[in-house]
Design an enzyme around this catalytic site. Structure first.
Site, PDB file in Angstrom:
ATOM      1  N   SER A  37       0.801  -1.231   0.000  1.00 49.78           N
ATOM      2  CA  SER A  37       0.000   0.000   0.000  1.00 49.78           C
ATOM      3  C   SER A  37       0.830   1.276   0.000  1.00 49.78           C
ATOM      4  O   SER A  37       0.322   2.334  -0.321  1.00 49.78           O
ATOM      5  CB  SER A  37      -0.924   0.024   1.217  1.00 49.78           C
ATOM      6  OG  SER A  37      -0.158  -0.100   2.402  1.00 49.78           O
ATOM      7  N   ASP A 345      -4.179   7.812   7.875  1.00 52.49           N
ATOM      8  CA  ASP A 345      -5.339   7.019   8.306  1.00 52.49           C
ATOM      9  C   ASP A 345      -5.010   6.028   9.416  1.00 52.49           C
ATOM     10  O   ASP A 345      -5.734   5.074   9.624  1.00 52.49           O
ATOM     11  CB  ASP A 345      -5.941   6.277   7.101  1.00 52.49           C
ATOM     12  CG  ASP A 345      -4.949   5.318   6.457  1.00 52.49           C
ATOM     13  OD1 ASP A 345      -3.804   5.194   6.960  1.00 52.49           O
ATOM     14  OD2 ASP A 345      -5.302   4.679   5.437  1.00 52.49           O
ATOM     15  N   HIS A 348      -1.210   4.499   7.038  1.00 48.66           N
ATOM     16  CA  HIS A 348      -0.468   5.118   5.934  1.00 48.66           C
ATOM     17  C   HIS A 348      -0.170   6.584   6.221  1.00 48.66           C
ATOM     18  O   HIS A 348      -0.821   7.201   7.055  1.00 48.66           O
ATOM     19  CB  HIS A 348      -1.277   4.978   4.646  1.00 48.66           C
ATOM     20  CG  HIS A 348      -1.712   3.571   4.397  1.00 48.66           C
ATOM     21  ND1 HIS A 348      -2.999   3.135   4.639  1.00 48.66           N
ATOM     22  CD2 HIS A 348      -1.021   2.487   3.996  1.00 48.66           C
ATOM     23  CE1 HIS A 348      -3.076   1.842   4.384  1.00 48.66           C
ATOM     24  NE2 HIS A 348      -1.894   1.419   3.995  1.00 48.66           N
TER      25      HIS A 348
END
Ligand SMILES: *[C@@H]1O[C@H](CO)[C@@H](O)[C@H](O)[C@H]1NC(C)=O
Ligand SMILES: *[C@@H]1O[C@H](CO)[C@@H](O)[C@H](O)[C@H]1NC(C)=O
Ligand SMILES: *[C@@H]1O[C@H](CO)[C@@H](O)[C@H](O)[C@H]1NC(C)=O
Ligand SMILES: *[C@@H]1O[C@H](CO)[C@@H](O)[C@H](O)[C@H]1NC(C)=O
Ligand SMILES: *[C@@H]1O[C@H](CO)[C@@H](O)[C@H](O)[C@H]1NC(C)=O
Ligand SMILES: *[C@@H]1O[C@H](CO)[C@@H](O)[C@H](O)[C@H]1NC(C)=O
Ligand SMILES: *[C@@H]1O[C@H](CO)[C@@H](O)[C@H](O)[C@H]1NC(C)=O
Ligand SMILES: *[C@@H]1O[C@H](CO)[C@@H](O)[C@H](O)[C@H]1NC(C)=O
Length: 380
Positions: A37, A345, A348
């Site tokens: 990610s 978040d 991340h």
């Protein structure tokens, strides 16, 4: 369809050019990226199909793209800034070609990274008693297979491929962070994560070798971020024992030690690879060191909000990162000025944080040997 895709790419590029935050200092003609990610520009969102993950909803993407692109941030990622610095369009997610069922032109590179991906294979982790459900099975080996499948569309003969890959930049990672995150977030001990380090490093080194044997010449292999400064992990491991925290930044020392061990072993592996493949340029990217600058001196880098609290999610706990509220989900709020936060978040980072890390890489300060070294990269 092909025309549409190219139009989208050209359009994104124009936008990038308008707000160029980094000068074009890199001279690569294509970028191939592998990872999770931290660098996924859309693959997970595409592969998730009907299941609609929160990263596909606002406020993801709100700061730069004005829409959720599948990037796990409010805006651009490190790989986007590397593309900008190379004067290239944002790296197209490989699965774009599968979704649209038409030919996407990957001549300027492809992104194979998938959010949630591990370095180790699913069965390996399962044998180790990993009880949590993985978010994706698109591991590093799967991503390597995608590259091998794509390669014949990029170049045909060996001289043709040599010529093409000579000007390509390969990013192998960051990857492996999830191998540790899954057990840590599933309430396993630090030791469980530490025991996985050799297998993670072996896999990264194995896939990096395979890419060199496929023709890659310039490869950047990033290490892990300081995971002891991650809001979700800090929340999960919160402890009254003050001696577990680093007094310089309040990050968790035992968690950061996992990242430090991973990074030390990875660099040892890269030394061996450089001896084996003397023609290749194998660069270590120190994400840990580049990020640690702003964790140690947040206000110096504009992180005046709170450097350890998540910008988006539930306004609860010490880190805004209790697991009951997810960014983009019910009850979630977003901070007013994300550029003053490093954590987006809970898991991340924000575009501002990624921009800072990328600047450290492009300037050469946090790449060994330097990514910005004309004698290495401008001589094709
Ligand atoms: C996002 O919105 C802002 C403000 O309306 C605009 O300036 C910018 O160009 C938009 N960006 C994209 C990628 O559409
Ligand atoms: C893509 O093409 C394949 C084979 O031509 C077909 O079976 C499949 O249904 C198509 N998928 C989409 C999403 O159009
Ligand atoms: C991953 O693969 C395993 C074994 O094939 C399967 O049981 C599991 O459901 C898969 N998980 C995902 C997220 O695709
Ligand atoms: C990577 O590991 C596999 C499985 O152990 C092995 O077969 C392969 O030769 C290795 N590849 C390279 C390039 O070292
Ligand atoms: C706090 O942590 C340190 C380092 O792990 C340990 O030596 C010490 O015994 C702990 N103190 C308490 C009160 O648990
Ligand atoms: C660490 O946290 C403590 C307690 O909240 C606080 O007093 C201290 O200023 C913090 N230190 C840093 C470097 O942020
Ligand atoms: C890259 O290196 C050159 C030459 O040393 C320097 O002029 C340039 O500012 C550097 N670029 C960045 C983005 O730091
Ligand atoms: C640039 O690369 C050359 C050749 O590998 C090396 O000798 C030199 O030390 C490097 N310079 C920097 C600033 O990394």
């Amino acid at each position: 369809m092909k025309i549409n895709m190219m139009a989208i790419v050209a359009f994104s590029f124009l936008i990038a050019a308008r707000s160029l935050p980094v000068k074009q200092t890199l001279n690569y003609k294509s970028i191939f990226n592998f990872g999770d990610s931290l660098s996924d520009t859309g693959n997970f969102l595409i592969s998730a199909g009907v299941y609609s993950p929160s990263i596909g909803r606002p406020p993801y993407g709100q700061t730069f793209f004005n829409r959720s692109t599948g990037r796990c941030s409010n805006g651009r990622l490190i790989i986007d800034f590397i593309a900008e610095a190379s004067g290239l369009p944002y790296v197209i997610p490989y699965l774009q070609s599968v979704r649209t069922n038409c030919t996407v032109n990957f001549n300027k590179g492809a992104n194979f990274a998938v959010a949630g991906a591990t370095a180790n294979d699913f069965n390996f982790l399962k044998e180790r008693g990993l009880s949590v459900t993985l978010l994706t099975n698109k591991t590093l080996d799967v991503q390597l297979d995608w590259f091998k499948k794509l390669k014949p569309s990029l170049c045909k003969t060996k001289p043709d491929c040599d010529q093409y890959f000579k000007k390509s930049l390969f990013f192998v990672g960051e990857i492996g962070g999830n191998d540790y995150n899954y057990p840590l977030l599933a309430f396993r001990s630090y030791k469980h994560a530490i025991d996985l380090v050799p297998s993670v490093i072996n896999k990264i080194i194995n896939v990096t070798s395979a890419l060199i044997e496929e023709g890659a010449v310039t490869l950047v292999v990033p290490g892990n971020l300081p995971i002891g400064c991650s809001a979700v992990l800090l929340e999960r491991f919160s402890d009254d024992n003050g001696s577990l925290y680093d007094t310089r930044n309040n990050c968790s020392k035992p968690l950061n030690n996992i990242a430090k061990l991973h990074n030390a072993k990875l660099q040892e592996g890269l030394v061996t690879l450089r001896q084996k493949y003397t023609h290749a340029k194998i660069i270590y990217a120190d994400y840990y060191g580049s990020a640690m600058q702003f964790f140690n001196s947040p206000s110096k880098y504009g992180f005046t909000g709170s450097v350890l609290k998540a910008c988006c999610g539930g306004k609860n706990g010490r880190y805004n990162a209790k697991p009951n509220v997810k960014c983009g989900g019910k009850g979630s709020t977003t901070c007013k000025n994300p550029s003053t936060y490093a954590n987006w978040d809970g898991i991340h980072l924000t575009e501002a944080a990624y921009h800072h890390i990328a600047t450290g890489l492009i300037s050469g300060r946090f790449t060994k040997p330097s990514l910005n070294n004309s004698s290495l990269f401008l001589k094709f």
